[in-house]
Design a protein around this motif. Structure first.
Motif, PDB file in Angstrom:
ATOM      1  N   HIS A 199       0.859  -1.187   0.000  1.00 51.59           N
ATOM      2  CA  HIS A 199       0.000   0.000   0.000  1.00 51.59           C
ATOM      3  C   HIS A 199       0.896   1.239   0.000  1.00 51.59           C
ATOM      4  CE1 HIS A 199      -2.849   3.025   1.259  1.00 51.59           C
ATOM      5  NE2 HIS A 199      -3.815   2.170   0.935  1.00 51.59           N
ATOM      6  N   PRO A 200       0.704   2.148  -0.957  1.00 48.42           N
ATOM      7  CA  PRO A 200       1.601   3.300  -1.092  1.00 48.42           C
ATOM      8  C   PRO A 200       1.699   4.177   0.157  1.00 48.42           C
ATOM      9  CG  PRO A 200       0.035   3.217  -2.919  1.00 48.42           C
ATOM     10  CD  PRO A 200      -0.338   2.129  -1.967  1.00 48.42           C
ATOM     11  N   MET A 201       0.582   4.457   0.817  1.00 48.78           N
ATOM     12  CA  MET A 201       0.654   5.324   1.998  1.00 48.78           C
ATOM     13  C   MET A 201       1.422   4.652   3.125  1.00 48.78           C
ATOM     14  SD  MET A 201      -2.089   7.496   4.170  1.00 48.78           S
ATOM     15  CE  MET A 201      -2.163   8.669   2.847  1.00 48.78           C
ATOM     16  N   ARG A 202       1.208   3.366   3.319  1.00 45.04           N
ATOM     17  CA  ARG A 202       1.939   2.657   4.375  1.00 45.04           C
ATOM     18  C   ARG A 202       3.430   2.658   4.079  1.00 45.04           C
ATOM     19  NH1 ARG A 202      -2.225  -2.215   4.260  1.00 45.04           N
ATOM     20  NH2 ARG A 202      -4.014  -1.014   4.949  1.00 45.04           N
ATOM     21  N   ARG A 203       3.767   2.500   2.830  1.00 43.42           N
ATOM     22  CA  ARG A 203       5.184   2.511   2.458  1.00 43.42           C
ATOM     23  C   ARG A 203       5.803   3.884   2.739  1.00 43.42           C
ATOM     24  NH1 ARG A 203       6.371  -1.994  -1.269  1.00 43.42           N
ATOM     25  NH2 ARG A 203       8.224  -0.863  -1.863  1.00 43.42           N
ATOM     26  N   ARG A 204       5.064   4.959   2.413  1.00 46.72           N
ATOM     27  CA  ARG A 204       5.584   6.307   2.669  1.00 46.72           C
ATOM     28  C   ARG A 204       5.710   6.561   4.170  1.00 46.72           C
ATOM     29  NH1 ARG A 204       1.734   7.786  -1.317  1.00 46.72           N
ATOM     30  NH2 ARG A 204       0.610   9.043   0.202  1.00 46.72           N
ATOM     31  N   THR A 226      -4.404   8.079   8.542  1.00 43.08           N
ATOM     32  CA  THR A 226      -3.052   7.683   8.960  1.00 43.08           C
ATOM     33  C   THR A 226      -3.115   6.753  10.166  1.00 43.08           C
ATOM     34  OG1 THR A 226      -2.811   9.742  10.222  1.00 43.08           O
ATOM     35  CG2 THR A 226      -1.864   9.696   7.997  1.00 43.08           C
ATOM     36  N   SER A 227      -4.069   6.986  11.074  1.00 45.49           N
ATOM     37  CA  SER A 227      -4.207   6.096  12.236  1.00 45.49           C
ATOM     38  C   SER A 227      -4.516   4.667  11.795  1.00 45.49           C
ATOM     39  CB  SER A 227      -5.314   6.595  13.169  1.00 45.49           C
ATOM     40  OG  SER A 227      -4.930   7.796  13.777  1.00 45.49           O
ATOM     41  N   TYR A 228      -5.430   4.529  10.840  1.00 44.79           N
ATOM     42  CA  TYR A 228      -5.775   3.202  10.337  1.00 44.79           C
ATOM     43  C   TYR A 228      -4.539   2.505   9.753  1.00 44.79           C
ATOM     44  CZ  TYR A 228      -7.427  -0.435   7.235  1.00 44.79           C
ATOM     45  OH  TYR A 228      -7.584  -1.628   6.591  1.00 44.79           O
ATOM     46  N   HIS A 229      -3.800   3.218   8.913  1.00 43.98           N
ATOM     47  CA  HIS A 229      -2.633   2.604   8.273  1.00 43.98           C
ATOM     48  C   HIS A 229      -1.531   2.305   9.287  1.00 43.98           C
ATOM     49  CE1 HIS A 229      -4.214   2.650   4.280  1.00 43.98           C
ATOM     50  NE2 HIS A 229      -4.470   3.944   4.343  1.00 43.98           N
TER      51      HIS A 229
END
Length: 189
Positions: free
Chosen positions: A22-27, A54-57
Motif C-alpha cells: 500500500h503506497p501510503m503505508r510505504r511512505r 493515517t491512524s488506520y494505516h
C-alpha cells in the motif's frame, strides 16, 4: 552494525505482504525509518492525509510488526510511533512459489517499490551535484551462472549489513542512505 547471525525476514505471509503493498503505508514506514518517531497527526500533515486515515494505516503496520508504539512518549490520544527493530534483509517469496491469490499482492508490492525506485533515480542527479561524496552510483554488466548469481546476491546483502548501523547505534556522522540493487537478464527482451 548487524549481528552476523541475523536471519532475513521473509514476507511469505499473504496478509503481512499485503500490509506493505500500500503506497501510503510505504511512505509512512519510509518516513519513520529516515526521520524517526512521529504521530499520526504529523504523518497526516506530511502526507496530505486525514488523521483517521493515517491512524488506520499505522494500526495495520503495527499489526504485522513493522512499527511499534512508543508508550513513554504517548499521552492520551497522542500516540507516537517508530519503526520496529527488524532485520534489514527483507525478502519476498519467489513469484512461482506463491499461491495464486497472493500473486496480485506481490505484483503490487513490486509495482509500488519500483515506482519508489524510479523517483529515487530521478533525484540522483541533483543529489550528486549537491554532495558527490554521499551520492554514488555504479552500473555493471556480468555473466554469471545461477549459483554464482545467488552467491553474488548473498554477498551483497552481507556487505550492506556489515557497513550499516541501526538508527539507535549509528555514530553522529552516519546518514540514512537509500541503497538499491537490482539485476535482470540482459538477453530477455
Amino acid at each position: 552494525m548487524k549481528d552476523e547471525d541475523e536471519a532475513p525476514l521473509y514476507l511469505d505471509d499473504h496478509e503481512r505482504l499485503k500490509a506493505l503493498a500500500h503506497p501510503m503505508r510505504r511512505r509512512m514506514l519510509s518516513h519513520l525509518n529516515v526521520h524517526g518517531p512521529a504521530t499520526s497527526t504529523t504523518l497526516g500533515e506530511l502526507l496530505g492525509a486525514k488523521t483517521g486515515t493515517t491512524s488506520y494505516h499505522l494500526r495495520q503496520l503495527e499489526k504485522y510488526g513493522f512499527i511499534e508504539e512508543i508508550p513513554e512518549r504517548s499521552t492520551g490520544r497522542e500516540r507516537w510511533w517508530r519503526k520496529a527493530d527488524m532485520p534489514r534483509d527483507i525478502r519476498t517469496p519467489n513469484f512461482r512459489d506463491v499461491a495464486p491469490e497472493s500473486r496480485a499482492v506481490l505484483e503490487e508490492f513490486y509495482r509500488i517499490g519500483m515506482a519508489e525506485d524510479r523517483a529515487l533515480m530521478d533525484r540522483f542527479g541533483a543529489a550528486y551535484l549537491r554532495d558527490p561524496d554521499w551520492a554514488k552510483a555504479s552500473r555493471g554488466f556480468g555473466r554469471m551462472t545461477k549459483e554464482g548469481f545467488d552467491a553474488f546476491f548473498e554477498e551483497y546483502i552481507a556487505l550492506l549489513s556489515k557497513y550499516s548501523y541501526r538508527a539507535d547505534d549509528a555514530p553522529p556522522d552516519a546518514r540514512p542512505l537509500y541503497i538499491r540493487m537490482f539485476a535482470l537478464p540482459a538477453d530477455d527482451t
